[in-house]
Design an enzyme around this catalytic site. Structure first.
Site, short mmCIF file in Angstrom:
data_model
loop_
_atom_site.label_atom_id
_atom_site.label_comp_id
_atom_site.label_asym_id
_atom_site.label_seq_id
_atom_site.Cartn_x
_atom_site.Cartn_y
_atom_site.Cartn_z
N HIS A 171 0.86 -1.18 0.00
CA HIS A 171 0.00 0.00 0.00
C HIS A 171 0.89 1.23 0.00
O HIS A 171 1.82 1.32 0.82
CB HIS A 171 -0.91 0.01 1.23
N ASP B 195 -7.21 -5.42 2.14
CA ASP B 195 -7.99 -6.22 1.20
C ASP B 195 -7.72 -7.70 1.39
O ASP B 195 -8.63 -8.53 1.36
CB ASP B 195 -7.67 -5.80 -0.24
#
Length: 377
Positions: A281, A323
């Site tokens: 990320h 996720d």
């Protein structure tokens, strides 16, 4: 993992004096830590140095500043709701990971909405469940809603709470006044341990700065649209595969790993130049703390996903993100396959509502200019 620079390297890349470097550190613009080889010396986060060097090289023209704010760039809208600060997600000054240890989504809404008491997300049972009914029922509310302009924050929050209750019912929460994570667990036939993991996920997903769906909700709010219409704008944006659809890609990755093995699956995805969903990320170069906190609450981790995480780390060096953690939660608890999107939508709707109120109170409209590159008459 983040790269760390010596003082000399940081000064060379920034082309500044030591006093300026120390000023950047004191203002929180550059992360600093003791040098592990020599604690008397300091090291400086390379990502922060690179970002500052890029801004200095780009200059401060209005067009350059505006363009830099579009994609992972400089902050473009003042907000007091949330931020990512040196790898930590902060909700109005409170660490989101610490908050998820005990808070419900209703209590988190009180924090993000700056309300004195936890809110309630009550709604009647929905006759149809799933993503399409969630869109349809929210759209019905949006069509009936009152414009936001000139209304009090309390009135806007009341409308938002009603819309969030409708959204919760549409994705499977049972009727009642219990905290929404318990009602959702009942609707999905999950035990108390699973309900606690769902609670933690909802809190960790409640807000995340000016992500794409939040920005869309704020744009709608800046026009005076009703709270339900603003939430619908956020939901529509969340549905894209590059945002709330990322966990669905992780589920596909897990299906491939179950059939072909984790190592072969990772090689195949990377070999076809496909981005690996669920890992890494940009805001968390040292790992997504939301994923760490959620995975810690899941006792029975799916073996396929466990091997997939190991293979991905070995191949790319990237840690699991939220996720991936949602996919683990879904497979471990036997939730509906689209549960990651539903959890994302329900949790994040609380943040959308906070930003809607903040945008309305600001009284400004979000209307950027385009940099035209076509033909002229």
């Amino acid at each position: 993992m983040s790269e760390w620079l010596s003082r000399e390297e940081a000064l060379e890349r920034l082309k500044v004096r030591p006093q300026t470097l120390y000023a950047y550190v004191s203002r929180g613009r550059i992360g600093m830590r003791p040098d592990r080889a020599d604690p008397r010396r300091s090291q400086y986060r390379a990502d922060d140095v690179a970002a500052l060097a890029t801004r200095r090289a780009r200059g401060r023209s209005p067009s350059a500043i505006a363009e830099s704010a579009i994609a992972w760039g400089e902050p473009s809208i003042a907000t007091a709701i949330s931020t990512v600060w040196h790898g930590r997600l902060v909700y109005r000054g409170r660490d989101a990971v610490a908050l998820c240890e005990h808070a419900t989504l209703e209590e988190t809404a009180a924090v993000l909405w700056a309300r004195p008491e936890p809110v309630s997300f009550e709604a009647q049972a929905s006759s149809q469940l799933g993503r399409a009914p969630a869109f349809a029922q929210l759209a019905t509310l949006a069509g009936q809603g009152r414009p936001s302009l000139g209304r009090s924050a309390a009135s806007l929050c009341a409308d938002a709470a009603r819309a969030i209750g409708v959204l919760a019912s549409a994705i499977g929460a049972s009727p009642g006044s219990d905290p929404v994570h318990r009602r959702l667990a009942r609707g999905w036939s999950v035990d108390d341990g699973g309900a606690e993991a769902i609670r933690r996920a909802l809190v960790l997903l409640a807000d995340h700065e000016l992500n794409a769906s939040t920005f869309a909700a704020r744009v709608a709010a800046s026009t005076g649209a009703s709270p339900a219409a603003c939430l619908l704008a956020g939901l529509a944006t969340l549905s894209g595969p590059r945002h709330g659809g990322a966990s669905e890609a992780v589920m596909q990755l897990a299906d491939d790993a179950a059939r072909h093995g984790a190592d072969a699956t990772i090689r195949r995805w990377l070999g076809h130049d496909r981005p690996l969903p669920g890992f890494g990320h940009p805001l968390y170069p040292e790992g997504d703390p939301r994923a760490t906190a959620l995975l810690a609450a899941i006792d029975d981790t799916d073996e396929t996903l466990r091997s997939l995480e190991t293979a991905a780390m070995a191949a790319t060096g990237a840690s699991a993100n939220i996720d991936f953690a949602l996919a683990v939660l879904t497979r471990s608890l036997g939730l509906p396959r689209d549960a990651p999107f539903h959890l994302f939508a329900l949790g994040r709707s609380v943040g959308w509502a906070a930003h809607v109120v903040e945008q309305i109170v600001s009284g400004s409209i979000i209307r950027p200019r385009g940099r035209y590159e076509g033909l002229l008459p």
